[in-house]
Design a protein around this motif. Structure first.
Motif, PDB file in Angstrom:
ATOM      1  N   LEU A 107      11.396 -47.894   5.921  1.00 30.55           N
ATOM      2  CA  LEU A 107      12.359 -48.367   4.756  1.00 30.55           C
ATOM      3  C   LEU A 107      12.169 -49.842   4.908  1.00 30.55           C
ATOM      4  O   LEU A 107      12.826 -50.353   3.229  1.00 30.55           O
ATOM      5  CB  LEU A 107      13.662 -48.542   5.607  1.00 30.55           C
ATOM      6  CG  LEU A 107      14.655 -48.633   4.640  1.00 30.55           C
ATOM      7  CD1 LEU A 107      15.194 -47.861   3.333  1.00 30.55           C
ATOM      8  CD2 LEU A 107      16.030 -48.616   5.477  1.00 30.55           C
ATOM      9  N   LEU A 108      12.152 -50.579   5.985  1.00 31.28           N
ATOM     10  CA  LEU A 108      11.761 -52.069   4.995  1.00 31.28           C
ATOM     11  C   LEU A 108      10.438 -52.676   4.733  1.00 31.28           C
ATOM     12  O   LEU A 108      10.891 -52.850   3.340  1.00 31.28           O
ATOM     13  CB  LEU A 108      11.884 -53.070   7.047  1.00 31.28           C
ATOM     14  CG  LEU A 108      13.031 -52.584   7.712  1.00 31.28           C
ATOM     15  CD1 LEU A 108      12.870 -53.861   8.870  1.00 31.28           C
ATOM     16  CD2 LEU A 108      14.107 -53.965   6.596  1.00 31.28           C
ATOM     17  N   PHE A 109       9.729 -51.726   4.864  1.00 30.89           N
ATOM     18  CA  PHE A 109       8.563 -52.641   4.429  1.00 30.89           C
ATOM     19  C   PHE A 109       8.185 -51.278   3.008  1.00 30.89           C
ATOM     20  O   PHE A 109       7.645 -52.453   2.618  1.00 30.89           O
ATOM     21  CB  PHE A 109       7.030 -51.787   5.662  1.00 30.89           C
ATOM     22  CG  PHE A 109       5.327 -51.536   4.951  1.00 30.89           C
ATOM     23  CD1 PHE A 109       5.243 -52.940   5.042  1.00 30.89           C
ATOM     24  CD2 PHE A 109       4.651 -51.518   3.668  1.00 30.89           C
ATOM     25  CE1 PHE A 109       3.842 -53.364   4.677  1.00 30.89           C
ATOM     26  CE2 PHE A 109       3.884 -51.840   3.513  1.00 30.89           C
ATOM     27  CZ  PHE A 109       2.859 -52.419   3.935  1.00 30.89           C
ATOM     28  N   SER A 110       8.119 -50.223   2.632  1.00 29.99           N
ATOM     29  CA  SER A 110       7.703 -49.615   1.684  1.00 29.99           C
ATOM     30  C   SER A 110       8.872 -49.998   0.763  1.00 29.99           C
ATOM     31  O   SER A 110       8.860 -50.773  -0.867  1.00 29.99           O
ATOM     32  CB  SER A 110       7.827 -48.333   1.263  1.00 29.99           C
ATOM     33  OG  SER A 110       6.439 -48.096   1.964  1.00 29.99           O
ATOM     34  N   PHE A 111      10.491 -49.779   0.922  1.00 26.81           N
ATOM     35  CA  PHE A 111      11.608 -50.591   0.204  1.00 26.81           C
ATOM     36  C   PHE A 111      11.274 -52.049  -0.601  1.00 26.81           C
ATOM     37  O   PHE A 111      11.853 -52.278  -1.661  1.00 26.81           O
ATOM     38  CB  PHE A 111      12.662 -49.954   0.693  1.00 26.81           C
ATOM     39  CG  PHE A 111      12.670 -48.332   0.301  1.00 26.81           C
ATOM     40  CD1 PHE A 111      13.158 -47.800  -0.176  1.00 26.81           C
ATOM     41  CD2 PHE A 111      12.109 -47.891   1.696  1.00 26.81           C
ATOM     42  CE1 PHE A 111      13.431 -46.144  -1.547  1.00 26.81           C
ATOM     43  CE2 PHE A 111      12.009 -46.135   1.210  1.00 26.81           C
ATOM     44  CZ  PHE A 111      12.104 -45.669   0.324  1.00 26.81           C
ATOM     45  N   SER A 112      11.427 -52.872   0.744  1.00 27.96           N
ATOM     46  CA  SER A 112      10.581 -54.015   0.194  1.00 27.96           C
ATOM     47  C   SER A 112      10.171 -54.197  -1.027  1.00 27.96           C
ATOM     48  O   SER A 112       9.744 -55.185  -1.821  1.00 27.96           O
ATOM     49  CB  SER A 112      10.453 -54.955   1.793  1.00 27.96           C
ATOM     50  OG  SER A 112       9.445 -55.006   1.987  1.00 27.96           O
ATOM     51  N   ILE A 113       8.208 -53.960  -0.587  1.00 25.25           N
ATOM     52  CA  ILE A 113       7.757 -53.986  -1.796  1.00 25.25           C
ATOM     53  C   ILE A 113       7.882 -53.625  -2.935  1.00 25.25           C
ATOM     54  O   ILE A 113       8.022 -54.132  -3.689  1.00 25.25           O
ATOM     55  CB  ILE A 113       6.839 -53.087  -1.092  1.00 25.25           C
ATOM     56  CG1 ILE A 113       5.339 -54.085  -0.024  1.00 25.25           C
ATOM     57  CG2 ILE A 113       5.221 -53.122  -2.012  1.00 25.25           C
ATOM     58  CD1 ILE A 113       4.822 -53.048   0.712  1.00 25.25           C
ATOM     59  N   TYR A 114       8.515 -52.169  -3.473  1.00 26.72           N
ATOM     60  CA  TYR A 114       9.046 -52.182  -4.128  1.00 26.72           C
ATOM     61  C   TYR A 114      10.731 -53.111  -4.662  1.00 26.72           C
ATOM     62  O   TYR A 114      10.156 -53.076  -6.248  1.00 26.72           O
ATOM     63  CB  TYR A 114      10.491 -50.806  -4.382  1.00 26.72           C
ATOM     64  CG  TYR A 114       9.366 -50.055  -3.325  1.00 26.72           C
ATOM     65  CD1 TYR A 114       8.142 -49.388  -3.835  1.00 26.72           C
ATOM     66  CD2 TYR A 114      10.040 -48.418  -2.655  1.00 26.72           C
ATOM     67  CE1 TYR A 114       7.780 -48.298  -3.230  1.00 26.72           C
ATOM     68  CE2 TYR A 114       9.185 -47.733  -2.328  1.00 26.72           C
ATOM     69  CZ  TYR A 114       8.006 -47.148  -2.753  1.00 26.72           C
ATOM     70  OH  TYR A 114       7.019 -46.496  -1.701  1.00 26.72           O
ATOM     71  N   ALA A 115      10.931 -53.279  -3.812  1.00 20.10           N
ATOM     72  CA  ALA A 115      12.366 -54.240  -4.576  1.00 20.10           C
ATOM     73  C   ALA A 115      11.548 -55.930  -4.964  1.00 20.10           C
ATOM     74  O   ALA A 115      11.565 -56.212  -6.332  1.00 20.10           O
ATOM     75  CB  ALA A 115      13.531 -54.445  -3.747  1.00 20.10           C
ATOM     76  N   LEU A 116      11.141 -56.344  -4.356  1.00 21.00           N
ATOM     77  CA  LEU A 116       9.870 -57.247  -5.010  1.00 21.00           C
ATOM     78  C   LEU A 116       9.589 -56.841  -5.674  1.00 21.00           C
ATOM     79  O   LEU A 116       9.297 -58.042  -7.080  1.00 21.00           O
ATOM     80  CB  LEU A 116       9.123 -57.731  -3.629  1.00 21.00           C
ATOM     81  CG  LEU A 116       9.224 -58.994  -2.376  1.00 21.00           C
ATOM     82  CD1 LEU A 116       8.864 -58.734  -1.425  1.00 21.00           C
ATOM     83  CD2 LEU A 116      10.544 -59.904  -2.430  1.00 21.00           C
ATOM     84  N   CYS A 117       8.001 -55.816  -6.480  1.00 21.09           N
ATOM     85  CA  CYS A 117       7.633 -56.187  -7.730  1.00 21.09           C
ATOM     86  C   CYS A 117       8.801 -55.636  -8.398  1.00 21.09           C
ATOM     87  O   CYS A 117       8.267 -56.206 -10.048  1.00 21.09           O
ATOM     88  CB  CYS A 117       6.822 -54.909  -6.968  1.00 21.09           C
ATOM     89  SG  CYS A 117       5.325 -55.079  -6.343  1.00 21.09           S
TER      90      CYS A 117
END
Length: 130
Positions: free
Chosen positions: A81-91
């Motif tokens: 949750l923290l890894f992938s979804f933060s990447i999505y939000a950052l992108c």
């Protein structure tokens, strides 16, 4: 909620969302993201799918009769949750020119939880030997 059910549920949900986000990235975002941001987005999708599969395997193979089993599953659930979804939000935020910088430290925390989950799984497998 029983840990086995939660592990299987999150594995299935993460798998479903990885396919949706992968298609979204390949089609809708291809023209909106820079190649570097698209690569980062795809990395989030890959890690999400890998850990969706791991959660399903664990959900069907671990007995969850030890607290360590639940800790391993939770490391993978929250790490993903923290890894992938933060990447999505950052992108996505970077593509809009409003990069959410506060999410920058969230990604490595998620990655650390994934590493801890793998380390604990390894410990679970080798501890009976010693």
């Amino acid at each position: 909620m029983e840990t086995i059910f939660l592990t299987q549920l999150m594995g299935a949900l993460y798998g479903l969302l990885a396919v949706v986000f992968g298609a979204f990235g390949a089609h809708a975002l291809k023209k909106k993201l820079t190649p570097e941001l698209l690569h980062s987005f795809e990395t989030g999708v890959k890690y999400q799918m890998y850990h969706a599969i791991v959660l399903l395997v664990l959900g069907f193979n671990l007995g969850f009769d030890q607290s360590l089993d639940s800790v391993i599953a939770n490391c993978f659930i929250f790490g993903t949750l923290l890894f992938s979804f933060s990447i999505y939000a950052l992108c996505l935020s970077a593509a809009k020119g409003e990069k959410l910088r506060f999410l920058g430290p969230v990604t490595p925390i998620g990655g650390l939880l994934l590493v801890v989950g793998w380390a604990l799984l390894l410990y679970k497998f080798v501890s009976p030997i010693f």
